[in-house]
Scaffold this motif. Structure first.
Motif, PDB file in Angstrom:
ATOM      1  N   PHE A  82       0.858  -1.187   0.000  1.00  0.00           N
ATOM      2  CA  PHE A  82       0.000   0.000   0.000  1.00  0.00           C
ATOM      3  C   PHE A  82       0.891   1.233   0.000  1.00  0.00           C
ATOM      4  CE2 PHE A  82      -2.345  -3.342   2.191  1.00  0.00           C
ATOM      5  CZ  PHE A  82      -3.559  -3.321   1.513  1.00  0.00           C
ATOM      6  N   VAL A  83       0.494   2.238  -0.783  1.00  0.00           N
ATOM      7  CA  VAL A  83       1.284   3.466  -0.884  1.00  0.00           C
ATOM      8  C   VAL A  83       0.357   4.651  -0.643  1.00  0.00           C
ATOM      9  CG1 VAL A  83       2.808   4.822  -2.357  1.00  0.00           C
ATOM     10  CG2 VAL A  83       2.790   2.346  -2.579  1.00  0.00           C
ATOM     11  N   PHE A  84       0.781   5.538   0.283  1.00  0.00           N
ATOM     12  CA  PHE A  84      -0.061   6.655   0.694  1.00  0.00           C
ATOM     13  C   PHE A  84       0.699   7.979   0.675  1.00  0.00           C
ATOM     14  CE2 PHE A  84      -1.218   2.853   3.104  1.00  0.00           C
ATOM     15  CZ  PHE A  84      -2.547   2.702   2.738  1.00  0.00           C
ATOM     16  N   LYS A  85      -0.024   9.037   0.399  1.00  0.00           N
ATOM     17  CA  LYS A  85       0.472  10.403   0.565  1.00  0.00           C
ATOM     18  C   LYS A  85       0.132  10.814   1.989  1.00  0.00           C
ATOM     19  CE  LYS A  85      -0.330  15.083  -1.115  1.00  0.00           C
ATOM     20  NZ  LYS A  85      -1.017  15.901  -2.132  1.00  0.00           N
ATOM     21  N   THR A  86       1.087  11.446   2.692  1.00  0.00           N
ATOM     22  CA  THR A  86       0.836  11.898   4.060  1.00  0.00           C
ATOM     23  C   THR A  86       1.308  13.343   4.220  1.00  0.00           C
ATOM     24  OG1 THR A  86       2.977  11.308   5.033  1.00  0.00           O
ATOM     25  CG2 THR A  86       1.330   9.551   4.882  1.00  0.00           C
ATOM     26  N   PRO A  94      -2.464   6.611  -6.386  1.00  0.00           N
ATOM     27  CA  PRO A  94      -2.821   5.665  -7.448  1.00  0.00           C
ATOM     28  C   PRO A  94      -1.655   4.744  -7.803  1.00  0.00           C
ATOM     29  CG  PRO A  94      -2.758   7.920  -8.280  1.00  0.00           C
ATOM     30  CD  PRO A  94      -2.471   7.976  -6.821  1.00  0.00           C
ATOM     31  N   ASP A  95      -1.989   3.563  -8.262  1.00  0.00           N
ATOM     32  CA  ASP A  95      -0.960   2.579  -8.640  1.00  0.00           C
ATOM     33  C   ASP A  95      -0.106   3.076  -9.790  1.00  0.00           C
ATOM     34  OD1 ASP A  95      -1.839   0.879  -6.714  1.00  0.00           O
ATOM     35  OD2 ASP A  95      -3.133  -0.244  -8.067  1.00  0.00           O
ATOM     36  N   VAL A 135       8.110  14.919  -1.755  1.00  0.00           N
ATOM     37  CA  VAL A 135       7.191  16.022  -1.452  1.00  0.00           C
ATOM     38  C   VAL A 135       5.872  15.514  -0.856  1.00  0.00           C
ATOM     39  CG1 VAL A 135       6.163  16.136  -3.765  1.00  0.00           C
ATOM     40  CG2 VAL A 135       6.236  18.183  -2.340  1.00  0.00           C
ATOM     41  N   ASP A 136       5.482  14.284  -1.199  1.00  0.00           N
ATOM     42  CA  ASP A 136       4.243  13.695  -0.689  1.00  0.00           C
ATOM     43  C   ASP A 136       4.435  12.895   0.590  1.00  0.00           C
ATOM     44  OD1 ASP A 136       2.589  14.721  -2.693  1.00  0.00           O
ATOM     45  OD2 ASP A 136       2.999  13.031  -4.030  1.00  0.00           O
ATOM     46  N   ARG A 137       5.663  12.899   1.132  1.00  0.00           N
ATOM     47  CA  ARG A 137       5.966  12.164   2.369  1.00  0.00           C
ATOM     48  C   ARG A 137       5.336  10.768   2.301  1.00  0.00           C
ATOM     49  NH1 ARG A 137       9.172  16.132   2.874  1.00  0.00           N
ATOM     50  NH2 ARG A 137       9.102  17.441   4.705  1.00  0.00           N
ATOM     51  N   VAL A 138       5.734  10.020   1.288  1.00  0.00           N
ATOM     52  CA  VAL A 138       5.109   8.746   0.953  1.00  0.00           C
ATOM     53  C   VAL A 138       5.319   7.709   2.053  1.00  0.00           C
ATOM     54  CG1 VAL A 138       5.146   6.814  -0.676  1.00  0.00           C
ATOM     55  CG2 VAL A 138       5.248   9.162  -1.523  1.00  0.00           C
ATOM     56  N   LEU A 139       4.211   7.141   2.489  1.00  0.00           N
ATOM     57  CA  LEU A 139       4.193   6.043   3.438  1.00  0.00           C
ATOM     58  C   LEU A 139       3.917   4.775   2.649  1.00  0.00           C
ATOM     59  CD1 LEU A 139       3.876   4.631   6.243  1.00  0.00           C
ATOM     60  CD2 LEU A 139       1.485   5.407   6.207  1.00  0.00           C
ATOM     61  N   LYS A 140       4.812   3.791   2.778  1.00  0.00           N
ATOM     62  CA  LYS A 140       4.635   2.494   2.114  1.00  0.00           C
ATOM     63  C   LYS A 140       4.500   1.433   3.194  1.00  0.00           C
ATOM     64  CE  LYS A 140       7.252   1.308  -1.405  1.00  0.00           C
ATOM     65  NZ  LYS A 140       8.392   0.769  -2.194  1.00  0.00           N
ATOM     66  N   ILE A 141       3.444   0.630   3.064  1.00  0.00           N
ATOM     67  CA  ILE A 141       3.196  -0.452   4.012  1.00  0.00           C
ATOM     68  C   ILE A 141       3.113  -1.767   3.242  1.00  0.00           C
ATOM     69  CG2 ILE A 141       1.594  -1.419   5.703  1.00  0.00           C
ATOM     70  CD1 ILE A 141       0.664   1.448   6.299  1.00  0.00           C
ATOM     71  N   GLU A 181      -1.164 -10.035   5.296  1.00  0.00           N
ATOM     72  CA  GLU A 181      -2.587 -10.320   5.425  1.00  0.00           C
ATOM     73  C   GLU A 181      -3.394  -9.567   4.381  1.00  0.00           C
ATOM     74  OE1 GLU A 181      -4.037  -9.891   9.371  1.00  0.00           O
ATOM     75  OE2 GLU A 181      -2.399 -11.038  10.213  1.00  0.00           O
ATOM     76  N   ASP A 182      -4.604 -10.026   4.198  1.00  0.00           N
ATOM     77  CA  ASP A 182      -5.512  -9.396   3.248  1.00  0.00           C
ATOM     78  C   ASP A 182      -6.122  -8.156   3.896  1.00  0.00           C
ATOM     79  OD1 ASP A 182      -6.921  -9.038   0.916  1.00  0.00           O
ATOM     80  OD2 ASP A 182      -8.606 -10.260   1.581  1.00  0.00           O
ATOM     81  N   SER A 183      -5.345  -7.103   3.941  1.00  0.00           N
ATOM     82  CA  SER A 183      -5.776  -5.859   4.576  1.00  0.00           C
ATOM     83  C   SER A 183      -6.456  -4.963   3.559  1.00  0.00           C
ATOM     84  CB  SER A 183      -4.569  -5.129   5.163  1.00  0.00           C
ATOM     85  OG  SER A 183      -3.900  -5.946   6.067  1.00  0.00           O
ATOM     86  N   ARG A 184      -7.227  -4.018   4.078  1.00  0.00           N
ATOM     87  CA  ARG A 184      -7.894  -3.062   3.199  1.00  0.00           C
ATOM     88  C   ARG A 184      -7.200  -1.711   3.288  1.00  0.00           C
ATOM     89  NH1 ARG A 184     -13.926  -3.802   5.050  1.00  0.00           N
ATOM     90  NH2 ARG A 184     -13.321  -1.774   5.828  1.00  0.00           N
ATOM     91  N   GLU A 185      -7.036  -1.100   2.149  1.00  0.00           N
ATOM     92  CA  GLU A 185      -6.405   0.215   2.058  1.00  0.00           C
ATOM     93  C   GLU A 185      -7.116   1.231   2.947  1.00  0.00           C
ATOM     94  OE1 GLU A 185      -6.549   2.462  -1.807  1.00  0.00           O
ATOM     95  OE2 GLU A 185      -4.501   1.660  -1.838  1.00  0.00           O
ATOM     96  N   SER A 186      -8.425   1.205   2.917  1.00  0.00           N
ATOM     97  CA  SER A 186      -9.208   2.175   3.690  1.00  0.00           C
ATOM     98  C   SER A 186      -8.971   2.026   5.199  1.00  0.00           C
ATOM     99  CB  SER A 186     -10.696   2.055   3.368  1.00  0.00           C
ATOM    100  OG  SER A 186     -11.167   0.767   3.696  1.00  0.00           O
TER     101      SER A 186
END
Length: 72
Positions: free
Chosen positions: A4-8, A71-72, A39-45, A49-54
């Protein structure tokens, strides 16, 4: 494995430490990182397990950190 990749809006190492303590309590996380140079302080997890992004977005936000999926 699932990635999972997120902007923070993480601004400091203190916030990274807070997040680290919180993520330790979650099961199934293989590794995670925050790119403080991006610049987006990207968090990668990475999780086994079958986790949900939300669920991760809600979890990070509950610790006072803005988080949204990239987005991917």
């Amino acid at each position: 494995m699932k990635i999972f990749v997120f902007k923070t809006d993480i601004k400091s190492n203190l916030e990274v430490s807070i997040l680290a303590r919180a993520l330790r309590d979650l099961r199934g996380i293989v590794r995670w990182s925050v790119d403080m140079q991006d610049v987006d302080r990207v968090l990668k997890i990475v999780t086994l397990e079958d986790s949900r992004e939300s669920d991760f977005v809600s979890f990070v936000r509950s610790h006072g950190i803005f988080c949204e999926s990239l987005p991917d």
